[in-house]
Design a protein around this motif. Structure first.
Motif, mmCIF file in Angstrom:
data_model
loop_
_atom_site.group_PDB
_atom_site.id
_atom_site.type_symbol
_atom_site.label_atom_id
_atom_site.label_comp_id
_atom_site.label_asym_id
_atom_site.label_seq_id
_atom_site.Cartn_x
_atom_site.Cartn_y
_atom_site.Cartn_z
ATOM 1 N N SER A 94 0.818 -1.214 0.000
ATOM 2 C CA SER A 94 0.000 0.000 0.000
ATOM 3 C C SER A 94 0.851 1.264 0.000
ATOM 4 C CB SER A 94 -0.958 -0.014 1.193
ATOM 5 O OG SER A 94 -0.283 -0.367 2.362
ATOM 6 N N PHE A 95 1.963 1.254 0.735
ATOM 7 C CA PHE A 95 2.816 2.446 0.765
ATOM 8 C C PHE A 95 3.493 2.662 -0.585
ATOM 9 C CE2 PHE A 95 2.828 1.441 5.400
ATOM 10 C CZ PHE A 95 2.189 2.600 5.815
ATOM 11 N N LEU A 102 2.457 1.711 -3.481
ATOM 12 C CA LEU A 102 1.488 2.146 -4.490
ATOM 13 C C LEU A 102 1.260 3.656 -4.409
ATOM 14 C CD1 LEU A 102 -0.459 1.705 -6.765
ATOM 15 C CD2 LEU A 102 -2.162 0.877 -5.148
ATOM 16 N N THR A 103 1.265 4.187 -3.195
ATOM 17 C CA THR A 103 1.131 5.639 -3.040
ATOM 18 C C THR A 103 2.267 6.353 -3.769
ATOM 19 O OG1 THR A 103 0.224 5.185 -0.857
ATOM 20 C CG2 THR A 103 0.771 7.452 -1.336
ATOM 21 N N ASP A 104 3.479 5.813 -3.643
ATOM 22 C CA ASP A 104 4.628 6.403 -4.340
ATOM 23 C C ASP A 104 4.486 6.266 -5.850
ATOM 24 O OD1 ASP A 104 5.944 7.205 -2.051
ATOM 25 O OD2 ASP A 104 7.027 5.297 -1.832
ATOM 26 N N VAL A 131 1.731 6.054 -7.577
ATOM 27 C CA VAL A 131 0.715 6.997 -8.052
ATOM 28 C C VAL A 131 1.309 8.403 -8.174
ATOM 29 C CG1 VAL A 131 -1.447 8.157 -7.406
ATOM 30 C CG2 VAL A 131 -1.273 5.679 -7.260
ATOM 31 N N GLU A 166 1.719 10.519 -11.656
ATOM 32 C CA GLU A 166 1.190 11.889 -11.805
ATOM 33 C C GLU A 166 2.277 12.816 -12.344
ATOM 34 O OE1 GLU A 166 -2.334 12.341 -8.506
ATOM 35 O OE2 GLU A 166 -0.294 12.551 -7.775
ATOM 36 N N ARG A 226 -3.541 14.137 -13.006
ATOM 37 C CA ARG A 226 -3.929 14.135 -11.590
ATOM 38 C C ARG A 226 -4.798 12.890 -11.359
ATOM 39 N NH1 ARG A 226 -3.772 14.142 -6.684
ATOM 40 N NH2 ARG A 226 -5.536 14.778 -5.428
ATOM 41 N N ILE A 227 -4.360 12.034 -10.471
ATOM 42 C CA ILE A 227 -5.112 10.816 -10.161
ATOM 43 C C ILE A 227 -5.881 11.054 -8.866
ATOM 44 C CG2 ILE A 227 -4.958 8.347 -9.634
ATOM 45 C CD1 ILE A 227 -2.350 8.304 -11.285
ATOM 46 N N PRO A 228 -7.218 11.140 -8.923
ATOM 47 C CA PRO A 228 -7.985 11.434 -7.699
ATOM 48 C C PRO A 228 -7.878 10.302 -6.680
ATOM 49 C CG PRO A 228 -9.465 10.988 -9.545
ATOM 50 C CD PRO A 228 -8.077 10.969 -10.101
ATOM 51 N N ASP A 229 -7.989 10.667 -5.399
ATOM 52 C CA ASP A 229 -7.903 9.665 -4.328
ATOM 53 C C ASP A 229 -8.882 8.521 -4.552
ATOM 54 O OD1 ASP A 229 -6.022 11.211 -3.148
ATOM 55 O OD2 ASP A 229 -7.243 11.825 -1.430
ATOM 56 N N SER A 230 -10.064 8.853 -5.094
ATOM 57 C CA SER A 230 -11.085 7.817 -5.267
ATOM 58 C C SER A 230 -10.674 6.762 -6.298
ATOM 59 C CB SER A 230 -12.419 8.449 -5.679
ATOM 60 O OG SER A 230 -12.213 9.282 -6.806
ATOM 61 N N VAL A 239 -7.521 5.632 -6.466
ATOM 62 C CA VAL A 239 -6.343 4.920 -5.972
ATOM 63 C C VAL A 239 -6.778 3.657 -5.245
ATOM 64 C CG1 VAL A 239 -4.278 5.080 -4.553
ATOM 65 C CG2 VAL A 239 -5.088 7.091 -5.767
ATOM 66 N N SER A 240 -6.796 2.568 -5.958
ATOM 67 C CA SER A 240 -7.159 1.282 -5.366
ATOM 68 C C SER A 240 -6.271 0.190 -5.952
ATOM 69 C CB SER A 240 -8.632 0.956 -5.641
ATOM 70 O OG SER A 240 -8.780 0.535 -6.971
ATOM 71 N N PRO A 241 -6.013 -0.856 -5.171
ATOM 72 C CA PRO A 241 -5.169 -1.942 -5.680
ATOM 73 C C PRO A 241 -5.766 -2.572 -6.938
ATOM 74 C CG PRO A 241 -5.522 -2.168 -3.323
ATOM 75 C CD PRO A 241 -6.427 -1.070 -3.789
#
Lengths: 78, 305
Positions: free
Chosen positions: A35-36, A38-40, A42, A46, A52-56, A58-60
């Motif tokens: 999960s960490f 993937l945040t990087d 994303v 970007e 811009r990838i919206p938070d909604s 961002v899923s596996p």
């Protein structure tokens, strides 16, 4: 550079792993992403693709494989 | 103008170590520590209620602030683990601490509850000049170690934290706060009726890892400050790896992040206020931040008065 090559470059740069699984294989199951990480990834996407990838989004599920990420990028004009 | 006039905390006596949990979840104790940064947590005794925890923390806060309960003008109790649908514990807590008759409001927001309470209280002090905000959780009552993902069940502890916010000058002056909610993520972390807590851990971490630093940056930018200006960050104590991650995202040393999760576990809405009550805060600027079920998230900036 193709979209695919650019994506692979982001994944390798962020995860520090040169060897990635096949395009349709799970990056999570292969231990490339958690999960960490993937945040990087994303954030890296970007920056590299200028989107811009919206938070909604961002899923596996959407970012589980190179193929899925490439589809996402394609659908979002990157 | 609103001031933070004091903090308080209370924890149950029973210590639950990783060794005790390891046997029940089928993972080594070292795995729990590596995954979460948690070594132990406290759990309530049978029969102890959210209101019991809240009353203890409230009394500790009032004692430390040197304030009589009769001068309190409002009580807010944040909790996601109350024993019944209604009423929530707020009115009973106000009654038991000796502040009967004042408005007492429940905030069933789970992990972001006390941050929302602090923010709302800081904007209400003109009408209610002394507001007691409490976060109290009995997380041990909503986890089922036999059926839950081991990486979820091992996180949680019980406890309560409190803070007093008022119009009279206190230790910290509240500068600003930012609150957000996003219902699209409601199912990633929830507590159904009759069921144990359900958490999609990866999704929660993903959302928290992005929203936490963003909302801190937002409150700082609104006040023409940068992450480096803040001496102490007091986040919701969700997971030590997440706290380190937020520090990295903000580009500040992890030492600036107050963390007591190693000994307290994740106590949801109580965690931020317990951490504040247990910390030494010698600096001039403090930033609180929380993210939790809902999803709700926010930040609150304060400077030494």
């Amino acid at each position: 550079m193709s979209r695919h090559d650019k994506l692979v470059q982001v994944l390798q740069s962020v995860t520090g792993k040169n060897s990635l699984p096949g395009d349709s294989e799970s990056l999570f199951d292969a231990g490339v992403l958690d999960s960490f990480a993937l945040t990087d990834v994303v954030a890296g996407l970007e920056k590299s693709f200028g989107i811009r990838i919206p938070d909604s989004d961002v899923s596996p599920r959407k970012f589980d494989s190179i193929e899925r990420i490439e589809t996402y990028l394609q659908d979002h004009g990157a | 103008m609103a001031y933070i006039q004091g903090f308080g905390a209370w924890l149950p006596e029973r210590v639950v170590t990783n060794e005790e949990l390891a046997a029940r979840i089928g993972k080594p104790a070292s795995w729990i520590a590596d995954m979460s940064g948690i070594d132990e947590r406290r759990w309530c005794a049978p029969g102890e209620t959210v209101a019991d925890l809240a009353v203890h923390a409230a009394e500790d806060c009032l004692r430390r602030a040197g304030v009589s309960p009769s001068t309190i003008s409002m009580v807010m109790v944040a909790s996601g683990t109350t024993e019944r649908r209604f009423p929530g514990p707020a009115s009973a807590v106000a009654d038991r601490i000796g502040a009967a008759g004042i408005p007492a409001i429940d905030l069933p927001l789970a992990s972001a509850g006390s941050l929302f309470g602090m923010s709302l209280a800081s904007r209400l002090t003109e009408a209610y000049p002394r507001i007691l905000v409490i976060g109290a959780e009995r997380m041990s009552a909503v986890i089922d170690l036999n059926s839950m993902d081991p990486s979820t069940g091992m996180l949680f502890g019980d406890g309560a934290g409190a803070c007093l916010i008022g119009s009279d000058p206190g230790e910290w002056r509240v500068v600003d706060s930012v609150l957000h909610s996003e219902g699209a993520g409601a199912s990633i972390l929830q507590l159904p009726w009759n069921g144990p807590l359900e958490m999609q851990g990866v999704q929660v971490i993903l959302q928290a890892a992005r929203k936490f630093p963003a909302v801190v940056q937002e409150v700082l930018a609104r006040n023409k400050m940068t992450a480096d200006h803040v001496d102490h960050y007091i986040p919701h104590q969700a997971n030590q790896n997440l706290i380190l991650r937020i520090a990295k995202s903000l580009g500040v040393a992890p030492e600036r992040f107050i963390s007591n999760i190693r000994m307290r576990g994740n106590t949801s809405s109580a965690s931020m206020l317990i951490a504040a009550a247990e910390a030494e805060l010698p600096g001039q600027t403090v930033c609180f931040a929380a993210f939790g079920a809902g999803v709700h998230w926010g930040s609150l900036l304060a400077v030494r008065a």
